[in-house]
Design a protein around this motif. Structure first.
Motif, short mmCIF file in Angstrom:
data_model
loop_
_atom_site.label_atom_id
_atom_site.label_comp_id
_atom_site.label_asym_id
_atom_site.label_seq_id
_atom_site.Cartn_x
_atom_site.Cartn_y
_atom_site.Cartn_z
N GLU A 71 46.02 25.39 47.66
CA GLU A 71 46.39 25.20 46.26
C GLU A 71 45.30 24.36 45.59
N ASN A 72 44.98 24.69 44.40
CA ASN A 72 43.97 23.99 43.59
C ASN A 72 42.53 24.24 44.03
N PHE A 73 42.31 25.19 44.93
CA PHE A 73 40.93 25.54 45.25
C PHE A 73 40.36 26.23 44.02
N GLY A 74 39.27 25.73 43.51
CA GLY A 74 38.65 26.29 42.31
C GLY A 74 39.12 25.66 41.02
N ASP A 75 40.05 24.71 41.11
CA ASP A 75 40.57 24.03 39.93
C ASP A 75 39.74 22.78 39.65
N ASP A 76 38.95 22.80 38.59
CA ASP A 76 38.09 21.66 38.27
C ASP A 76 38.88 20.48 37.69
N GLU A 77 40.11 20.73 37.22
CA GLU A 77 40.92 19.66 36.64
C GLU A 77 41.69 18.87 37.70
N ASN A 78 42.01 19.51 38.81
CA ASN A 78 42.70 18.86 39.92
C ASN A 78 42.26 19.55 41.22
N PRO A 79 41.00 19.37 41.59
CA PRO A 79 40.44 20.13 42.72
C PRO A 79 41.01 19.70 44.07
N SER A 80 41.17 20.68 44.94
CA SER A 80 41.56 20.37 46.32
C SER A 80 40.38 19.71 47.03
N THR A 81 40.68 18.98 48.08
CA THR A 81 39.60 18.34 48.84
C THR A 81 38.68 19.40 49.45
N GLY A 82 39.27 20.51 49.86
CA GLY A 82 38.48 21.60 50.44
C GLY A 82 37.53 22.22 49.43
N TYR A 83 37.98 22.32 48.19
CA TYR A 83 37.12 22.86 47.13
C TYR A 83 35.91 21.96 46.90
N ILE A 84 36.16 20.67 46.84
CA ILE A 84 35.06 19.73 46.65
C ILE A 84 34.08 19.81 47.82
N ALA A 85 34.62 19.82 49.03
CA ALA A 85 33.76 19.92 50.22
C ALA A 85 32.96 21.22 50.22
N TRP A 86 33.61 22.32 49.85
CA TRP A 86 32.95 23.63 49.78
C TRP A 86 31.77 23.58 48.83
N LEU A 87 31.97 22.95 47.68
CA LEU A 87 30.89 22.83 46.70
C LEU A 87 29.75 21.96 47.24
N LEU A 88 30.09 20.92 47.98
CA LEU A 88 29.05 20.05 48.54
C LEU A 88 28.07 20.83 49.40
N TRP A 89 28.55 21.87 50.05
CA TRP A 89 27.70 22.70 50.91
C TRP A 89 27.06 23.85 50.14
N GLY A 90 27.23 23.88 48.82
CA GLY A 90 26.58 24.88 47.99
C GLY A 90 27.50 25.96 47.46
N GLY A 91 28.80 25.86 47.75
CA GLY A 91 29.76 26.83 47.24
C GLY A 91 29.51 28.24 47.75
N ASP A 92 30.07 29.20 47.05
CA ASP A 92 29.90 30.60 47.47
C ASP A 92 28.44 31.02 47.46
N ALA A 93 27.68 30.50 46.50
CA ALA A 93 26.25 30.81 46.44
C ALA A 93 25.54 30.28 47.69
N GLY A 94 25.92 29.09 48.14
CA GLY A 94 25.35 28.51 49.35
C GLY A 94 25.70 29.31 50.58
N ARG A 95 26.95 29.76 50.65
CA ARG A 95 27.38 30.59 51.79
C ARG A 95 26.55 31.87 51.84
N ASN A 96 26.43 32.55 50.71
CA ASN A 96 25.69 33.82 50.67
C ASN A 96 24.21 33.61 51.01
N TRP A 97 23.64 32.57 50.46
CA TRP A 97 22.22 32.26 50.69
C TRP A 97 21.98 31.93 52.16
N ALA A 98 22.82 31.08 52.74
CA ALA A 98 22.66 30.69 54.14
C ALA A 98 22.85 31.88 55.07
#
Length: 128
Positions: A71-98
């Motif tokens: 819940e709240n993955f992708g929600d910038d107003e109340n982001p999940s901890t997993g969403y924040i961590a995912w972004l720290l690693w570059g998000g979906d763009a980082g996953r695709n690039w890596a």
């Protein structure tokens, strides 16, 4: 590709996701580890990434893909901890690039290994 340092500079969309992750982490005081924060800083600053780091990124995204169901993955107003961590690693763009780089690394290594064992063609052998 495995030796091209310019090719290892994270693209702008990866840097932007990492920067967003750092801002959200600072704002909400959650998400990610110190390793994730360090990775985000390097990605945000577009520092060249090693083969080992590429593999770590691929591994991270593989292990944490379940976070996207939270819940709240992708929600910038109340982001999940997993969403924040995912972004720290570059998000979906980082996953695709890596993932693209991991495949290129494996292909280059396989080609190098095959060159060591390839026999020369008869027409390339010296004449007796």
């Amino acid at each position: 590709m495995a030796d091209d340092r310019d090719d290892r500079i994270p693209p702008p969309e990866v840097a932007a996701a990492a920067e967003k992750g750092l801002k959200l982490r600072s704002q909400y005081r959650r998400g990610g580890t110190m390793v994730g924060v360090a990775r985000a800083r390097d990605l945000k600053n577009r520092k060249p990434v090693s083969d080992q780091t590429i593999k770590r990124m691929v591994s991270y995204f593989h292990r944490h893909r379940v976070d996207k169901r939270a819940e709240n993955f992708g929600d910038d107003e109340n982001p999940s901890t997993g969403y924040i961590a995912w972004l720290l690693w570059g998000g979906d763009a980082g996953r695709n690039w890596a993932e693209a780089h991991r495949k290129a690394i494996e292909t280059a290594r396989e080609e190098a290994r095959m060159r060591r064992f390839r026999r020369p063609y008869p027409e390339n052998l010296p004449n007796p």
